[in-house]
Write an enzyme that holds these catalytic residues in place. Structure first.
Site, PDB file in Angstrom:
ATOM      1  N   THR A 154       3.720  -1.462   2.335  1.00  0.00           N
ATOM      2  CA  THR A 154       5.072  -0.906   2.296  1.00  0.00           C
ATOM      3  C   THR A 154       6.142  -1.947   2.028  1.00  0.00           C
ATOM      4  O   THR A 154       7.214  -1.625   1.526  1.00  0.00           O
ATOM      5  CB  THR A 154       5.381  -0.192   3.620  1.00  0.00           C
ATOM      6  OG1 THR A 154       5.206  -1.120   4.691  1.00  0.00           O
ATOM      7  CG2 THR A 154       4.447   0.984   3.833  1.00  0.00           C
ATOM      8  N   CYS A 155       5.868  -3.215   2.390  1.00  0.00           N
ATOM      9  CA  CYS A 155       6.894  -4.241   2.177  1.00  0.00           C
ATOM     10  C   CYS A 155       7.158  -4.486   0.696  1.00  0.00           C
ATOM     11  O   CYS A 155       8.229  -4.955   0.326  1.00  0.00           O
ATOM     12  CB  CYS A 155       6.484  -5.546   2.859  1.00  0.00           C
ATOM     13  SG  CYS A 155       6.655  -5.483   4.653  1.00  0.00           S
ATOM     14  N   ILE A 156       6.150  -4.214  -0.131  1.00  0.00           N
ATOM     15  CA  ILE A 156       6.333  -4.436  -1.577  1.00  0.00           C
ATOM     16  C   ILE A 156       6.172  -3.137  -2.355  1.00  0.00           C
ATOM     17  O   ILE A 156       5.995  -3.142  -3.574  1.00  0.00           O
ATOM     18  CB  ILE A 156       5.355  -5.510  -2.110  1.00  0.00           C
ATOM     19  CG1 ILE A 156       3.907  -5.156  -1.746  1.00  0.00           C
ATOM     20  CG2 ILE A 156       5.723  -6.875  -1.573  1.00  0.00           C
ATOM     21  CD1 ILE A 156       2.880  -6.115  -2.353  1.00  0.00           C
TER      22      ILE A 156
END
Length: 907
Positions: free
Chosen positions: A873-875
């Site tokens: 989810t961070c990227i």
């Protein structure tokens, strides 16, 4: 046999005395046997060991190659030091750094050791590798008593170290007053410079040593710059040393004006200048008035240069605003600053304090004249106020024959100008002629310059008013020049944020310009909003990571609403504005994915019926504060927390999965509600209000009064809409007032405490002056994103990696499946990959990742049976296995979406 007996006797003596009575023959071993005894000044033991040994007392050991005499001098072991000297230790032996025992004794203030070393011919003039002598060490540490004894043996008290610094220099730098006096009494050269040209006064001022500077100046120190032209005053101002500046000015009064002129120097830190001038102004009333008057004069000069169109706009604008900021700061902190709005020059009082603004009146008068000239031109061409053009240069016109502007000062205004101002005005118009050869219009050329002066005028007006109040004089000024200022804003809306901050701070003025601001593109207003929202923060990077464990918001997943409310209420607001770190209790995951999950879950919890905070609207899709929320005793604290969460989300560009009624968005923005807003909670009642407005009610016999019955916890109560409402009949003439009041009762008064609590939390992170840039529809977009997902936009803004390309069969299957999904399933997919269930305004091209904008990305993963898609989810990355069939891909994807949509820590 004889040798064995000797060893046995030696052992016996050693055991009886509990120590070795003979030194080892090896010097390295012997010295480390002696060193702890020397440090403890056990001179008898040392003497006994040395008496039966051939040990060389000058043996140098260790990395720095010091002798035992160095050790004794350093530790103050005077008895051992005397013993070593008697044994022939060299008092002038230098270690690897060039230090003698005398240096070490001086550095540590070992007076008795110094005396004995001098008795044994220690050389006080020996320098170490850095050029330092014993008196340098005494001067550095301010050991005046020892210095008195030592200077009697010194041949040159001004001996220099490798940097050309004398003992006097270092004593001044460290502020040792008595040491400085001792050196001066011993003949030290008070004006001797070092290799950089720095004198003793220079060193004293570099560290703000006020008393030392005073001594030097009284003893005849000259005020000299170094070789780079840096003066003692420069150093004082750079360090904010107001007291030392005061001493310099006492001895050199001309330096007062130098400090005033320094306010124009962009290389000097403004806060240091403020500190210095603040200190100087607080000495007495006359000094305070002198500083303010001088600053006002400099500001006026800079302001007129700014109005002269031939000057450098950027430099003059920054200089003017800098001086005015300093002026206002000093004015507010003076010895008798008023705490009300009465002691003001701009209200006509002739107090000494008001007179400091007098020089600035010339600048404000010039500003008024410029605006009056432009206003006159606007009146000449009412059909097109934006085309105030000067006559272009004709084809046959000579280069030096530049036309004059098509405006001129009215004779009544011109006659009031002094000769000096008239000359200045002619200069400005002449400069304007040069500026207009390219047919630029007056407003384009003057708007920024005049706006900067208007900002300065506002600052000066504001500093005379109590906090939070706008000067009546300034409001009158804006109203008087309303048409010109609106023209400026129309031409260049960014002027509002560059110079017209008063519009955001003053509701009375903002309302006059709101239609212009709202006419600007939503995208531009969003950029302005975030630019100024984060402009005052020390770190505006939204991926800021808290460095302390105490900054992490540790919440419990099973009680996320209550535990989040508790930790947020205790957290530092400033740090929360800079960045958020969230961790669920018992879980390891952290990062932007977890933060987004936290916001998403809280979005649902805020409208959870169990808390009774919000109630669904009539259409079932939006929410409104519950007028009966007081059934929950903590409801106002929870409303405040809800406001904090929405404010934090907006601050960090995180979307929330809540849609409120249009009226609630209006409450957040401070926009009055109207009867049409009632439809969200009671459509039928809204129709009735509409009917009343559309029809003549005089002869219908409705018998309505300005009071209504309303449900309060199941009991009907009559509530007046205004004082005496129960006896005031609703008529055709006052029915509009009735409709508005009943609307306010239903939509505002009934939930006013809840609204107030929510706004208290929201405004902790979002200033009211900035959020008012938007209307209620735009605020919904900012908070909750777009309600629909455009698959074509999604495909257009997707990237591929790890082997996938857009034309690959698996990728084509994936997008075919996405088009087949329901809207809810698409939201789940978006949430699974990005951590957010919404698309920001502008579409998928504006999706945020852990480090800023980050497109949705699909990465190839080798296929194994039953493998589910996963995500980072961070990227914003979907890790999609290379499934052999479309049916398998769809099955595995749906399993992942319905079973793992909240499992962001798997990423």
């Amino acid at each position: 046999m004889e040798r064995a007996m000797e060893q046995l006797n030696r052992l016996t003596r050693s055991l009886r005395r509990a120590r070795t009575i003979e030194l080892p023959e090896d010097s390295e071993t012997a010295v480390y046997t002696l060193m702890p005894m020397v440090m403890a000044d056990q001179h008898r033991s040392v003497s006994e060991l040395l008496s039966n040994s051939k040990f060389d007392v000058n043996y140098a050991f260790g990395r720095v190659k010091r002798s035992l005499l160095h050790i004794a001098a350093n530790c103050g072991s005077v008895e051992c030091l005397i013993l070593l000297l008697k044994k022939g230790a060299n008092p002038n032996y230098q270690d690897i750094s060039g230090c003698t025992p005398l240096h070490l004794a001086a550095r540590n203030g070992q007076k008795k050791c110094m005396s004995k070393l001098l008795e044994y011919s220690a050389d006080v003039n020996i320098c170490n590798n850095e050029g330092l002598t014993a008196i340098h060490w005494l001067a550095v540490n301010g050991r005046t008593e020892l210095l008195h004894d030592l200077v009697q043996h010194v041949s040159n008290v001004d001996v220099e170290d490798a940097m050309g610094q004398t003992a006097l220099h270092v004593a001044c730098q460290n502020g040792h007053k008595t040491t400085v006096q001792c050196l001066l009494d011993s003949g030290a050269d008070i004006n001797r410079p070092n290799v950089s040209g720095a004198t003793s006064l220079y060193f004293a001022c570099s560290h703000g040593q006020r008393d030392t500077a005073q001594i030097l100046l009284m003893r005849g120190a000259k005020y000299l710059p170094d070789k780079n032209g840096v003066t003692p005053l420069d150093l004082c101002v750079q360090g904010g040393y107001g007291e030392t500046c005061e001493v310099l000015i006492q001895h050199h009064p001309r330096l007062f004006q130098t400090i005033i002129q320094m306010t124009q120097n962009e290389d000097l830190r403004e806060n240091m200048l403020r500190q210095v001038l603040e200190h100087l102004s607080q000495q007495n009333e006359n000094q305070y008035l002198k500083i303010l008057t001088s600053l006002a004069e400099v500001a006026t000069t800079n302001g007129h240069k700014l109005l002269s169109l031939s000057s450098n706009y950027e430099a003059q604008m920054k200089s003017l605003l800098r001086i005015v900021r300093i002026f206002c700061h000093v004015f507010r902190l003076g010895p008798s600053t008023p705490n009300n709005g009465n002691d003001m020059g701009y209200n006509g009082n002739k107090t000494p304090r008001s007179q400091v603004f007098k020089p600035l009146e010339l600048l404000w008068h010039s500003l008024d004249e410029w605006l009056a000239l432009i206003s006159a031109e606007l009146m000449k061409d009412k059909t097109n106020i934006s085309s105030i053009l000067l006559k272009p240069k004709g084809p046959n016109q000579q280069e030096d024959s530049i036309p004059t502007p098509t405006f001129e000062v009215a004779s009544t205004e011109t006659s009031t100008l002094s000769a000096e101002k008239e000359e200045s005005k002619m200069y400005e118009v002449g400069s304007a002629q040069e500026a207009y050869v390219d047919c630029q219009d007056v407003i384009s050329v003057t708007a920024n310059r005049l706006s900067a002066v208007i900002q300065a005028f506002y600052m000066c007006c504001s500093c005379q008013m109590p906090q939070g109040m706008t000067s009546p004089r300034f409001i009158e000024f804006v109203c008087r020049h309303d048409n010109v200022l609106k023209c400026f804003v129309n031409r260049n809306p960014e002027i509002i944020f560059d110079h017209f901050h008063f519009l955001l701070e003053c509701p009375e003025l903002m309302s006059r310009f709101m239609h212009i601001i709202k006419a600007q593109p939503f995208k531009d207003r969003c950029e302005w909003f975030y630019e100024h929202l984060h402009s005052g923060q020390p770190d505006s990077d939204m991926v800021h990571r808290p460095v302390s464990e105490s900054d992490i918001l540790l919440v419990h997943r099973d009680s996320i609403f209550r535990s989040s409310c508790e930790v947020v209420s205790k957290a530092n607001c400033v740090k929360l504005k800079q960045g958020i770190a969230v961790r669920f209790h018992g879980e390891e995951g952290m990062g932007q994915g977890v933060v987004r999950e936290w916001f998403d879950i809280l979005s649902n919890e805020i409208v959870n019926p169990d808390y009774a905070l919000f109630t669904q609207s009539a259409d079932g899709t939006t929410f409104q504060p519950n007028s009966n929320s007081s059934v929950n005793p903590d409801h106002l604290n929870y409303f405040r927390f809800a406001g904090q969460i929405l404010g934090l989300a907006l601050n960090h560009r995180q979307l929330v999965n809540i849609y409120f009624t249009r009226s609630f968005y209006k409450h957040i923005l401070g926009i009055p509600v109207n009867y049409q807003d009632v439809a969200s909670i009671d459509p039928e009642y809204a129709k009735n209000l509409q009917w009343i407005l559309d029809n003549d009610i005089n002869d219908l016999g409705l018998e309505l009064t300005f009071s209504v019955e309303t449900d309060v916890f199941g009991a009907m109560e009559e509530v007046p809409l205004k004082p005496g409402g129960a006896s005031t009949i609703v008529t055709q003439e006052n029915k509009a007032e009735y409709v508005q009041l009943v609307t306010e009762l239903r939509m505002t008064r009934a939930i006013q405490p809840q609204i107030n609590a929510f706004l208290q939390g929201f405004h902790m992170f979002i200033p009211p002056s900035l959020v008012q840039l938007f209307d209620e529809y735009e605020l919904e977009l900012l908070l909750s994103g777009m309600p629909e997902i455009d698959v074509n936009d999604w495909i257009k803004n997707t990237e591929y990696t790890s082997g996938y390309e857009r034309d690959d069969l698996v990728v084509q299957w994936f997008w075919d499946i996405v088009e087949e999904l329901t809207q809810e399933e698409r939201v789940l997919l978006l949430q699974f990959v990005t951590g957010s269930s919404r698309v920001p305004h502008g579409g998928f091209a504006h999706i945020m990742g852990g480090s800023g904008l980050q497109n949705f990305t699909i990465a190839a993963v080798p296929y194994t049976p039953n493998l589910l898609p996963t995500s980072s989810t961070c990227i914003n990355m979907l890790k999609l296995p290379e499934y052999p069939k479309k049916e398998i891909l769809k099955d595995r994807l749906l399993v992942a979406l319905h079973c793992g949509s909240y499992g962001y820590t798997m990423a």
